[in-house]
Scaffold this active site. Sequence first.
Site, PDB file in Angstrom:
ATOM      1  N   ASN A   6       7.510  -0.746  -4.545  1.00 51.07           N
ATOM      2  CA  ASN A   6       7.810  -2.192  -5.038  1.00 51.07           C
ATOM      3  C   ASN A   6       6.244  -2.580  -5.820  1.00 51.07           C
ATOM      4  OD1 ASN A   6       5.807  -2.297  -3.020  1.00 51.07           O
ATOM      5  ND2 ASN A   6       6.660  -3.625  -1.463  1.00 51.07           N
ATOM      6  N   GLU A  10       0.382  -5.826  -1.305  1.00 50.01           N
ATOM      7  CA  GLU A  10       2.289  -6.032  -1.579  1.00 50.01           C
ATOM      8  C   GLU A  10       2.462  -7.117  -2.610  1.00 50.01           C
ATOM      9  OE1 GLU A  10       4.282  -4.099  -0.271  1.00 50.01           O
ATOM     10  OE2 GLU A  10       3.791  -3.705   2.076  1.00 50.01           O
ATOM     11  N   HIS A  69       3.144  -1.701  -5.111  1.00 49.58           N
ATOM     12  CA  HIS A  69       2.132  -1.860  -4.523  1.00 49.58           C
ATOM     13  C   HIS A  69       1.098  -0.886  -4.562  1.00 49.58           C
ATOM     14  CE1 HIS A  69       3.599   0.259  -0.702  1.00 49.58           C
ATOM     15  NE2 HIS A  69       2.578   0.935  -1.137  1.00 49.58           N
TER      16      HIS A  69
END
Length: 233
Positions: free
Chosen positions: A128, A135, A130
């Site tokens: 994603n 995050e 990160h």
Amino acid sequence: MNVIIVKDRAEGGKKGFEVFENAYRNGAQVFGLATGSTPVTTYEQLTKSDLDFSQMTSVNLDEYVGLAPDHPQSYHYFMQKHLFDQKPFAQSYVPDGLNSDAAAEMKRYDQIIADNPIDLQILGLGQNGHIGFNEPGTDPALGTHKVALTESTIKANSRFFDNEAEVPRYAYSMGIASILKSKHILLEAYGPEKAAAVKAMIEGPVTTDVPASFLQRHDQVTIIIDEAAASQL
Ligand code: GLP
């Protein structure tokens, strides 16, 4: 960003090693280290090399909250097994997952980073986008902080645990601001599951939706990716 496309992670490890060796020969003293499957081939090359880290310092990116250093899934244990047992450093810092006082741990670790400015920081990349455990949505100005892991990261990292329920829900991580203070950043990413994050990191806008996109703001970044991870560029 200097983007290097390699055939596979074995070749990527050799290129990654060259970046380390270059920094080492140019006087780097503090190495920022990462865990995950990605840097393993680079660490393999380091362990086989004649580079001597016994007078140097390492500072790791992150650690799960709640895991002791000798827990087989802790990042401390990972580093011991993949690098430190073979190539010890004079001093190796990893966030203390057992410190339940988050504010104290954040302060302690920020001080360690301030006292040991990182010459070369190696990074992997989450599916994603990160970096470390920053995050999507993380404030890029943060230093070390406590992170609630996203469902996607818990799922991705569950492959290392017996089952998903055993994956810790929190971690301590260096912040994006801490990472960007490093003199040189080396990010590696391999496999088709990283392709979308790689594209967003390199070609997309700088946005908190993709933490790795902040690397566009740093002037000494080397990206090593294999053909599968480069497939959407
Ligand atoms: C974890 C780590 C990251 C790592 C990422 C990717 O969440 N905190 O530092 O980059 O996973 O892992 P892998 O290299 O196994 O794909």
